[in-house]
Every structure is written in structure tokens, then in C-alpha cells.
Design an enzyme around this catalytic site. Sequence first.
Site, PDB file in Angstrom:
ATOM      1  N   GLY A 332       0.608  -1.226  -0.010  1.00  0.00           N
ATOM      2  CA  GLY A 332       0.058  -0.069   0.058  1.00  0.00           C
ATOM      3  C   GLY A 332       0.952   1.135   0.069  1.00  0.00           C
ATOM      4  N   GLY A 337       5.082   7.583   2.257  1.00  0.00           N
ATOM      5  CA  GLY A 337       5.769   6.373   1.936  1.00  0.00           C
ATOM      6  C   GLY A 337       5.144   5.221   1.260  1.00  0.00           C
ATOM      7  N   VAL A 339       4.453   0.955   1.462  1.00  0.00           N
ATOM      8  CA  VAL A 339       4.811  -0.203   2.505  1.00  0.00           C
ATOM      9  C   VAL A 339       5.043  -1.625   1.662  1.00  0.00           C
ATOM     10  CG1 VAL A 339       3.754  -1.698   4.385  1.00  0.00           C
ATOM     11  CG2 VAL A 339       3.288   0.782   4.371  1.00  0.00           C
ATOM     12  N   ASP A 450      -4.511  10.629  13.955  1.00  0.00           N
ATOM     13  CA  ASP A 450      -5.025  10.525  12.463  1.00  0.00           C
ATOM     14  C   ASP A 450      -5.399   8.927  12.593  1.00  0.00           C
ATOM     15  OD1 ASP A 450      -5.049  10.832   9.973  1.00  0.00           O
ATOM     16  OD2 ASP A 450      -3.125   9.833   9.401  1.00  0.00           O
TER      17      ASP A 450
END
Length: 643
Positions: A332, A337, A339, A450
Site C-alpha cells: 500500500g 511512503g 509499505v 490520525d
Amino acid sequence: MGNYALSALLSLILSLFMCFIEVFPNLLYTFCSDNSNNYTSNSTFENNLKRILESLPSNTSGTGFYSTSIRDGADQVYARALCRGDVTTMLCQNCIKNASQEILNLCKTEEAIVWYDLCQVQYSFQNSSLMVYTGKYPYSNNQEKNISHPGNFDDVLTFLMNSISTDAASVSKLMFGFGEVKFNKKETIYGLVQCTRDISGSNCRNCLDSALKDLHGCCNSRTGGTVLSRNCNVRFQLYHFYNASSSPLIYPLSTGDKWSSGMITVVICATALVLALLIGSSVVYYRRKKGTQNEVIITQEGELVTCQEFPFLNLATIMAATDNFSESNRLGQGGFGTVYKGVLPNGKEVAVKRLSRRSWQGLEELKNEVILIAKLQHRNLVRLVGCGIEGEEKLLIYELMPNKSLDFFIFDSEKRSQLDWKTWYDIINAIARGLLYLHEDSRLKIIHRDLKPSNVLLDQDMVAKISDFGMARIFCENQNSANTKRVVGTFGYMAPEYAMEGLFSVKSDVFSFGVIVLEILSGKKNSGFCQTEHAQTLLAYAWRMWKEGKELELVDPCLMESCSNPEIKRCTHIGLLCVQEDPADRPTMSDIVAILGSDTVALPEPKRPAFYVGRLNPIDQSSTTDPSINQIIDALIVTSIPP
């Protein structure tokens, strides 16, 4: 005769001095809740509270424990007082008196607890004996030093605390246990545990087991430690700190431990030689690397946190594990960044977060995650298993979550239909417990900032775990809220006070949790609900259905096949309580966990949500531009939702 009289006088003075010290015990910790709705000067609640606190010293001193209440409608007050099981009647009464006075001075809220080393006093607007475990860490823990030669210290400490916990939960009428055990020829560990006497023996043991896990996390291999909670307390020291004596426990040694002094000497010398060679080699190696590999060292609350606290992997190993970051291993893309799935040389499957080189937050996020996850261990938080920094590469290695993130299941009708209501309910519970740990049970008070379905990952058993702590903020012990000029997070999950004013607190995470609960129930995205014939956001639609008594119309029909109507309505109720406009109206995560665990806790009527987020111009989290508060406000369409 003169010498005898002088000696007697000195003994009397010394005794009075010792009594004076004990009459004024040490204040360990104070907890004041965020709720202050009923607490106003000269209110009925305050008058009831003063009456009930005045009754505690005399009623507690005789038995060491007293629980009472004044039930006066919305102004009801429950109170409990507990003295340590080894103190005298006089000391107990004096400690409770001081604590009862101090709690009025320190807290002006609906619920509070004050802990001294000899007693504790607590009051609440609800029956606190039913509350979930939330461990607290007194400041004195930070003053304890690390043991220079721990050896088998942790094993011996565990043996001692488990033994006296069994006594407290199963044997002692006072629910009080203490004992001592030698861990080497010169030093002895002294331990003490205690429960309040209005809970069962099994609940006492469960509370102590939770507290001992926290004690292991905070004070492993240290010279002392204390964990406090509503229903139980645990403590150990390397000195005799309680007013009782016992026969020392004998730690069982295996036959393998009975080595001769000659064998021990040989092993120590050989170990020292090997360590010296390793250290020397490491120094030479790192000097040669000189900047190729940068060590992250961050001071947080006086402690150094480094990547060396985890397995430190070099870039070549990580590239081999991910097949050179191949597209086939890509799991993902995040704001900071990509993964990738990886397989380490030992066969362990991991997820590797490769932070973007262009992200202005990349290194800051790495530092933040290392600081936080180095100190956090919980079943419902994703575990960091390693890290690596080499040149411009910044990498974090996590345990692999085979079932990806929660958003894959919430918003995909086919995958969604594969899960029954029990699984969804367990996921809601798991997220709540993970947040409760961050807010109240961990060594640090942490706001995630978040929380969203893509940051909730699922393991092979569909156990939910909160991830991505790059935006999280650590709060000081007595800090409840903070303000920032740089609002970061995801639209649709931001609390209104955070999105509009930059003000965040634990209630900001509660708002995000409420949005996720409503998304789980409906199968719809809050932000993606815009401009439908029903309402302009999911929150507005959920509120409308609630006010019309049609909350079941909010729920995805595929869930209705495997759930009970009362349970689904209760979850809708919880979701709406969490997204209320005023943060003070939202429940805490400890309240939510308690509500999810019992169908008898009465819930207040929710108030309408605050606003909705309309057409947005997404802000790239990896951009080199620092988004200002004005940009975010320009991107919001703020409107009131009909009452």
C-alpha cells in the site's frame, strides 16, 4: 535514674518524630477526570461531595476500607476510601482525612482519585467499582535507578509478585498481600499488593494481573516501582517499606543453576572477552561507515531512545527481504511512503515502511514512531520489530498484518459480507481498547491524531491493531489539551475543534473513533457521503435517522442478519455520543470500553454533530509545503446540522 529518664525522653521524641512522618504520607498521584458538568461552586453535587468526604476518615479507620454513596438523582456521589493493610487505625484516619481535604483542593470535576503511599480516596458520579482497569504511574517511578547487575532479577520479582497476588485474591480477608525474596546473597526484593474490598477475588486477581503487566513494562530491572489503579495497587522496592514482617519466600532454583564457582569464573571471563571483541569490532565498523548509517537518538522525558532498541537491519538485508522493493511486494501507499511485504532471513514475514525521500515529515515521523513504539506494548497496537537508516533510506519494519487494513472490509461490499456482527463488534472493542491504552494505561499519554480505518490493521485472526504513530503527540502527565498551527490528519475524521482551531485532546481521538463506528455500521464513508439525497455527510444522516427513531435504517442490511437490534442501536448511540460538537460532551475511552462491556450502563442523549466536510482540495501529506490553518479552513464547508 537520670540516664534512664533521658533515654526514655529520647525514645519518646523519636517515636513522635516517626509518627509525624507517617501522619503526613507521601502523595503519589492524583487523577482528575475531564468531566466537570455537575461540579460548580455551591451546587448540590459539591455539597453532597463535601458531606460524603467528611464521613470517610472515621468510617474507614476501623476496618481500613469504606464505600458509601449519596443517591440524589443527577447529583449522586459515590466514594471509596482504602488504607494500606499494614497501617494503624490512627495513621489510617489521618491519611484519609488529609486525602479527603486534598482531593477537594486538587480536583473540581465529577470524578477524582488521590493516592498516597498509605491510603487512597476516590469519588465519582457513578459506581466506580464497575470501571475498567486503568493503571497509573507515580512520579516516584522515574526516580528509581536501573539495577547494575540484574541477573535473574525479573524472574525472581515475577515469582514474588505472583505469590503475594495469590494471597491477596484468595487468602487474605483484607485483600492485602506482602512478602520478600532474595535475588542474590546481599539484596532482597520486598513486594506489596492490595485490592479494594468491594470486588470479588477473581476480579481482584484480574486487576492485579493487569497491574503486574504494567509494572513489568514500566519498571523492569529497576530498584523499585509502583502501579496504581481504582481497584488495586502493586509496589516493590529493594528495601523494607511496609510495617509488617514475613518469612522470606524461597525462589526455586533448577539443578542447572547450581554451578561451581570455577565454572562461573570461566563463563564470566569468556563472556567478557567475547563482549570486548564485539564492542571493539563494532566501534571500528561504525567509524568506517561514518555517516553512511545515521543513528537516530532522541531524548524523550530524559531517556535516550535509539534504533538499537530494536533489531537494526542494514539496507542490503531489507532489500533482499522485499525483493528490492518489488511492485509485487507492494502492500500500500501512505502519506509518508510505501509499505512492502518482506521475509527476513529467519523466515519471519514483516511489513516494511519505506519513508518517502521527498517528505518534509519523513525523518520526523520516523523519530516519532521510534519514540512512541519503543515504549508501547499492547495487543491492539501494531508492533514495531525493527528499523534501518542508511543514506537517504529511512525504514521501519512492523509485524505483518495479513488481512490488511479495516477500510478494505468496511467499504468493499463483497469483503464486508464475509464478516458477521460479532467480528465487527470485536473490531470496535479492539480499537477502543487500543485507544484506552494510549490515553490512560500506557506510560505516556498519547493522542493519535490520525485515527481512520486505513490506520487500523487486521491480523490473521481479524484482531484489530492501531498503527501509524507518525502524527501522534505525547502529553505531559497533567496536560489535557494542546494547540498547534499545523493541522495534520485526514478530513472526515478530524474533530471540529482540531480542524478549525488546531486544538486537540484525547477527545479528538474519541471523535475519530465515533466516525469509524458509524462507518462500520453503515458501510459508507463519511467524506464520500457528500451530496446524496439523504444528507450531506454520514454524521448528518446518522443524526437525522436517530432523531426520527429510524436508526436501524442507517445500518447496512447485511449486518442485520447476524446482530441483535438492541446491540446495534447501542453502537449507533455510542457513535453519536463520540461525534458531538463540544469535546466535554464526548465520553472518554474508559467510558466507552465500560459501555461496550455492559448493556446495563445508562447512556445520555447525544447532542447534534458539529459540522460536515464538503468539497475538499486534498492536502498532500508528503508535500514540501507546510499546510497552514487558513488553507484547511478554506477547504472546509462548515454548516450546522438541523437539531
